[in-house]
Design a protein around this motif. Structure first.
Motif, PDB file in Angstrom:
ATOM      1  N   TYR A  33       0.835  -1.196   0.000  1.00 54.72           N
ATOM      2  CA  TYR A  33       0.000   0.000   0.000  1.00 54.72           C
ATOM      3  C   TYR A  33       0.875   1.254   0.000  1.00 54.72           C
ATOM      4  O   TYR A  33       1.950   1.272   0.622  1.00 54.72           O
ATOM      5  CB  TYR A  33      -0.872   0.043   1.259  1.00 54.72           C
ATOM      6  N   TYR A  35       0.522   5.394   1.010  1.00 53.98           N
ATOM      7  CA  TYR A  35      -0.257   6.439   1.676  1.00 53.98           C
ATOM      8  C   TYR A  35       0.533   7.745   1.617  1.00 53.98           C
ATOM      9  O   TYR A  35       1.757   7.748   1.489  1.00 53.98           O
ATOM     10  CB  TYR A  35      -0.507   6.100   3.152  1.00 53.98           C
ATOM     11  N   GLY A  42      -3.560  12.550   9.540  1.00 49.96           N
ATOM     12  CA  GLY A  42      -3.394  11.120   9.387  1.00 49.96           C
ATOM     13  C   GLY A  42      -3.071  10.751   7.952  1.00 49.96           C
ATOM     14  O   GLY A  42      -3.356  11.509   7.024  1.00 49.96           O
ATOM     15  N   GLN A 107      -1.250  -4.128   8.520  1.00 50.66           N
ATOM     16  CA  GLN A 107      -0.285  -3.455   7.658  1.00 50.66           C
ATOM     17  C   GLN A 107       0.879  -2.943   8.496  1.00 50.66           C
ATOM     18  O   GLN A 107       0.676  -2.307   9.531  1.00 50.66           O
ATOM     19  CB  GLN A 107      -0.955  -2.295   6.923  1.00 50.66           C
ATOM     20  N   PHE A 109       4.168  -0.563   8.458  1.00 50.60           N
ATOM     21  CA  PHE A 109       4.601   0.620   7.731  1.00 50.60           C
ATOM     22  C   PHE A 109       6.113   0.765   7.689  1.00 50.60           C
ATOM     23  O   PHE A 109       6.827   0.402   8.634  1.00 50.60           O
ATOM     24  CB  PHE A 109       4.003   1.875   8.376  1.00 50.60           C
TER      25      PHE A 109
ATOM     26  N   TYR B  33     -12.058  -4.184  10.740  1.00 57.80           N
ATOM     27  CA  TYR B  33     -11.082  -4.223  11.816  1.00 57.80           C
ATOM     28  C   TYR B  33     -10.699  -2.793  12.178  1.00 57.80           C
ATOM     29  O   TYR B  33     -10.785  -1.879  11.359  1.00 57.80           O
ATOM     30  CB  TYR B  33      -9.828  -5.004  11.398  1.00 57.80           C
ATOM     31  N   PHE B  35      -7.745  -0.364  14.343  1.00 63.77           N
ATOM     32  CA  PHE B  35      -6.356  -0.350  14.792  1.00 63.77           C
ATOM     33  C   PHE B  35      -6.042   0.975  15.492  1.00 63.77           C
ATOM     34  O   PHE B  35      -6.648   2.011  15.207  1.00 63.77           O
ATOM     35  CB  PHE B  35      -5.394  -0.468  13.588  1.00 63.77           C
ATOM     36  N   TYR B  37      -2.458   3.095  15.865  1.00 63.40           N
ATOM     37  CA  TYR B  37      -1.053   3.211  15.517  1.00 63.40           C
ATOM     38  C   TYR B  37      -0.458   4.366  16.306  1.00 63.40           C
ATOM     39  O   TYR B  37      -1.106   5.380  16.551  1.00 63.40           O
ATOM     40  CB  TYR B  37      -0.867   3.497  14.017  1.00 63.40           C
ATOM     41  N   MET B  45       5.543   4.695  12.018  1.00 61.30           N
ATOM     42  CA  MET B  45       4.164   4.303  12.291  1.00 61.30           C
ATOM     43  C   MET B  45       4.219   2.910  12.904  1.00 61.30           C
ATOM     44  O   MET B  45       4.584   1.947  12.242  1.00 61.30           O
ATOM     45  CB  MET B  45       3.320   4.268  11.018  1.00 61.30           C
ATOM     46  N   MET B  89       2.097  10.869  18.615  1.00 62.92           N
ATOM     47  CA  MET B  89       0.784  11.008  17.977  1.00 62.92           C
ATOM     48  C   MET B  89       0.170   9.620  17.912  1.00 62.92           C
ATOM     49  O   MET B  89       0.851   8.639  17.588  1.00 62.92           O
ATOM     50  CB  MET B  89       0.922  11.562  16.562  1.00 62.92           C
ATOM     51  N   PHE B  91      -2.933   7.423  16.161  1.00 60.90           N
ATOM     52  CA  PHE B  91      -3.919   7.417  15.095  1.00 60.90           C
ATOM     53  C   PHE B  91      -4.809   6.186  15.214  1.00 60.90           C
ATOM     54  O   PHE B  91      -4.324   5.059  15.336  1.00 60.90           O
ATOM     55  CB  PHE B  91      -3.240   7.404  13.727  1.00 60.90           C
ATOM     56  N   GLN B  95     -10.312  -0.507   8.957  1.00 56.82           N
ATOM     57  CA  GLN B  95      -9.988  -1.321   7.793  1.00 56.82           C
ATOM     58  C   GLN B  95     -11.243  -2.040   7.323  1.00 56.82           C
ATOM     59  O   GLN B  95     -11.824  -2.831   8.059  1.00 56.82           O
ATOM     60  CB  GLN B  95      -8.902  -2.333   8.127  1.00 56.82           C
ATOM     61  N   ASN B 101      -8.920  -3.678   2.002  1.00 59.22           N
ATOM     62  CA  ASN B 101      -8.166  -3.569   3.257  1.00 59.22           C
ATOM     63  C   ASN B 101      -7.415  -2.258   3.440  1.00 59.22           C
ATOM     64  O   ASN B 101      -6.600  -2.155   4.356  1.00 59.22           O
ATOM     65  CB  ASN B 101      -7.169  -4.732   3.415  1.00 59.22           C
ATOM     66  N   MET B 102      -7.653  -1.267   2.589  1.00 54.04           N
ATOM     67  CA  MET B 102      -6.958  -0.013   2.843  1.00 54.04           C
ATOM     68  C   MET B 102      -7.452   0.581   4.151  1.00 54.04           C
ATOM     69  O   MET B 102      -8.580   0.360   4.584  1.00 54.04           O
ATOM     70  CB  MET B 102      -7.140   0.966   1.679  1.00 54.04           C
ATOM     71  N   LEU B 103      -6.578   1.334   4.787  1.00 51.66           N
ATOM     72  CA  LEU B 103      -6.877   1.932   6.076  1.00 51.66           C
ATOM     73  C   LEU B 103      -7.385   3.361   5.909  1.00 51.66           C
ATOM     74  O   LEU B 103      -6.862   4.125   5.101  1.00 51.66           O
ATOM     75  CB  LEU B 103      -5.617   1.954   6.947  1.00 51.66           C
ATOM     76  N   PHE B 105      -7.734   6.625   8.267  1.00 51.67           N
ATOM     77  CA  PHE B 105      -7.204   7.114   9.533  1.00 51.67           C
ATOM     78  C   PHE B 105      -7.988   8.312  10.047  1.00 51.67           C
ATOM     79  O   PHE B 105      -8.538   9.105   9.276  1.00 51.67           O
ATOM     80  CB  PHE B 105      -5.741   7.557   9.359  1.00 51.67           C
ATOM     81  N   GLY B 106      -7.984   8.443  11.377  1.00 47.94           N
ATOM     82  CA  GLY B 106      -8.453   9.668  11.987  1.00 47.94           C
ATOM     83  C   GLY B 106      -7.365  10.728  11.930  1.00 47.94           C
ATOM     84  O   GLY B 106      -6.258  10.475  11.443  1.00 47.94           O
ATOM     85  N   GLY B 107      -7.684  11.893  12.446  1.00 47.65           N
ATOM     86  CA  GLY B 107      -6.753  13.010  12.379  1.00 47.65           C
ATOM     87  C   GLY B 107      -5.635  12.970  13.412  1.00 47.65           C
ATOM     88  O   GLY B 107      -4.711  13.774  13.346  1.00 47.65           O
TER      89      GLY B 107
END
Lengths: 118, 115
Positions: A33, A35, A42, A107, A109, B33, B35, B37, B45, B89, B91, B95, B101-103, B105-107
């Motif tokens: 992936y 990003y 994010g 995933q 990273f 799902y 997560f 991070y 990350m 930070m 996050f 998913q 399955n791409m994620l 994310f929140g801010g």
């Protein structure tokens, strides 16, 4: 074992130049992936691959962005004619199983490439 | 499309105390799902913890645990016995297993652990 690696870690370029960002996933990981993460935000999805096949590129901002993974391992994200708004951290992640196979695939990273376009 | 919201831009906690980071999400999917991070100053990350939506039991990983409320679409992270190295930070990510399955994310929430 070795994690996801990315190179270069930092890239400074002038507006209008092309850049190529490399990702080397964890050995044996099927899915990869890309990003993009702006400062203070994010990560946002760009595109992903299962093996060498690009499955979804809906997150790529425009046609200056492209990605490939020709042998199903290392991937390259290319940005043509860079613009200042392309400045960001570009992150790669890989997962063991097949993306979209209705299974959870964590995933992992890489450290990211920080791109600065002057 | 899914959205993930972290309503706390910044938080602080004293070393050895407990802190809870909030996350809510919006989805019409049933198979997904979640997560957390961690992104320390090095900007790596790092996966902290994950939760399968079909599991009612909350996930735990040492000092980290989640409170997963599926009906409320809430997924908070509790850090017990906070350590200086927890400064980072954080996050929350969603998913969707039906969509590659791409994620999403929140801010992020910036957590500062004070000595």
């Amino acid at each position: 074992g070795a994690g996801v690696s990315q190179s270069p870690r930092y890239k400074v370029t002038k507006r209008g130049q092309d850049v190529a960002l490399r990702c080397d996933p964890i050995s044996g990981h099927v899915s990869l992936y890309w990003y993009r993460q702006a400062l203070g935000q994010g990560p946002e999805f760009l595109t992903y691959f299962n093996y060498e096949a690009q499955q979804d590129k809906s997150g790529l901002p425009n046609d200056r962005f492209s990605a490939e993974r020709p042998e199903g391992s290392i991937s390259t994200l290319t940005i043509q004619r860079t613009e200042q708004r392309d400045s960001a951290m570009y992150r790669c992640a890989s997962s063991l199983g097949l993306a979209g196979a209705l299974t959870e695939e964590t995933q992992y990273f890489g450290p990211g490439t920080r791109l600065l376009v002057l | 499309a899914q959205t993930v919201t972290q309503s706390q831009p910044e938080m602080s906690v004293q070393e050895a105390e407990t802190v809870t980071l909030s996350c809510t999400y919006d989805t019409s999917e049933n198979n997904y799902y979640l997560f957390w991070y961690k992104q320390p100053p090095s900007r790596q990350m790092i996966l902290v913890i994950r939760q399968e939506a079909y599991k009612q039991q909350n996930a735990t990983e040492n000092r980290f645990s989640v409170n997963f409320q599926k009906a409320a679409k809430s997924f908070s992270l509790k850090i017990s016995d906070s350590q200086l190295g927890d400064t980072a930070m954080y996050f929350c990510a969603f998913q969707n297993n039906n969509a590659g399955n791409m994620l999403t994310f929140g801010g992020g929430t910036r957590l500062m652990v004070k000595p």
